[in-house]
Design a protein around this motif. Structure first.
Motif, mmCIF file in Angstrom:
data_model
loop_
_atom_site.group_PDB
_atom_site.id
_atom_site.type_symbol
_atom_site.label_atom_id
_atom_site.label_comp_id
_atom_site.label_asym_id
_atom_site.label_seq_id
_atom_site.Cartn_x
_atom_site.Cartn_y
_atom_site.Cartn_z
ATOM 1 N N GLY A 224 26.730 -19.209 -25.982
ATOM 2 C CA GLY A 224 26.476 -20.599 -25.369
ATOM 3 C C GLY A 224 28.528 -20.886 -25.238
ATOM 4 N N ILE A 225 29.066 -21.376 -25.959
ATOM 5 C CA ILE A 225 30.113 -21.464 -26.874
ATOM 6 C C ILE A 225 31.250 -20.993 -25.234
ATOM 7 N N ALA A 226 30.990 -19.111 -25.961
ATOM 8 C CA ALA A 226 32.053 -19.047 -24.103
ATOM 9 C C ALA A 226 31.743 -18.750 -23.075
ATOM 10 N N ARG A 227 30.678 -18.993 -23.463
ATOM 11 C CA ARG A 227 30.041 -19.518 -21.442
ATOM 12 C C ARG A 227 30.870 -21.340 -21.656
ATOM 13 N N ILE B 4 34.352 -21.319 -18.762
ATOM 14 C CA ILE B 4 34.173 -22.267 -17.667
ATOM 15 C C ILE B 4 35.863 -23.608 -17.640
ATOM 16 N N ILE B 5 36.155 -23.759 -18.881
ATOM 17 C CA ILE B 5 37.475 -24.295 -19.177
ATOM 18 C C ILE B 5 38.172 -23.788 -18.960
ATOM 19 N N GLU B 6 38.224 -22.239 -19.349
ATOM 20 C CA GLU B 6 40.110 -21.841 -18.945
ATOM 21 C C GLU B 6 39.710 -21.152 -17.526
ATOM 22 N N SER B 7 38.793 -21.003 -16.847
ATOM 23 C CA SER B 7 38.665 -20.374 -16.154
ATOM 24 C C SER B 7 38.704 -18.561 -16.413
ATOM 25 N N LYS B 8 38.376 -18.028 -17.198
ATOM 26 C CA LYS B 8 38.078 -16.756 -17.043
ATOM 27 C C LYS B 8 36.692 -16.130 -17.389
#
Length: 241
Positions: A11-14, A18-22
């Motif tokens: 969940g944190i990776a997801r 989004i924040i880092e556009s990766k």
């Protein structure tokens, strides 16, 4: 505190993706093989598929429950979790990894088939924390043909727990309606890692994936023979396309 989807590494990776556009590097989670078909399978009757709208389960036979390997102990210790045994530790590992709580029953301690249902008024269950609670009709339970064996989405029963003597496990992964869990822990005076996630809502699409992920690791930890994954789903809960 209200973001149930962020109560896991995935969940944190997801969120970060989004924040880092990766893009998230997706793990290839496959476990299609099974060693037996109908023998020893347990039928599950879901009484209300609005309260339990997705359910996946699998039986694993001829396992060896023992102390967890060092790598698993270290992973759990790093987030403040104590080691219990390789089966329970793996279930906890998957929960923190994917956000989907799992529960393993000792199959030989279950009486017949299972059902997901509302508790009968004044039914009792002895929980894993060694506390006996009196249930009411608002409580959702997993029950065998004799009595409740787990408080759904919260905690399992002590009498069906996995120990070093366990040879067969019944691995459960479900989506319980947050309303069926919310408030129950407060009423009983305790909270669990599973209830923290279920009362906020877990990913509706990850139940089978969690069983497959657990199966991949379980094979190396305990060996054993795997049954097919049984699935039950009320797809009205799926996201609209």
């Amino acid at each position: 505190p209200n973001r149930g989807d962020c109560f896991s590494h995935l969940g944190i990776a997801r969120e970060l993706s989004i924040i880092e556009s990766k893009k998230i590097k997706k793990e290839n989670i496959k476990f299609k093989r099974h060693d037996f078909d109908t023998a020893d399978l347990i039928k599950v009757n879901i009484k209300d598929n609005n309260l339990c709208s997705r359910y996946a389960c699998r039986i694993v036979k001829n396992i060896k429950v023992k102390e967890s390997p060092q790598w698993l102990k270290k992973r759990l210790s790093s987030i403040g979790q104590k080691s219990i045994n390789n089966v329970v530790d793996l279930a906890n590992f998957i929960m923190f990894d994917l956000g989907q709580p799992l529960h393993a029953f000792d199959q030989d301690k279950l009486q017949g088939n299972l059902e997901v249902r509302k508790a009968k008024n004044k039914e009792k269950i002895l929980l894993l924390n060694e506390e006996e609670v009196i249930l009411n009709k608002d409580c959702l339970v997993i029950a065998d043909q004799s009595s409740p064996v787990a408080l759904a989405g919260i905690i399992g029963g002590l009498e069906s727990s996995v120990t070093k003597k366990t040879k067969r496990i019944y691995l459960e992964s479900a989506f319980f309606n947050p309303n069926s869990v919310r408030g129950k822990t407060r009423a009983f005076g305790f909270q669990t890692d599973a209830s923290i996630r279920f009362e906020r809502g877990v990913d509706f699409n990850i139940q089978e994936t969690a069983v497959k992920r657990a199966s991949n690791i379980l094979k190396s930890l305990v060996g054993g023979n795997f049954g097919p994954i049984q699935k039950f789903s009320n797809d009205s809960f799926l996201p609209k396309k």
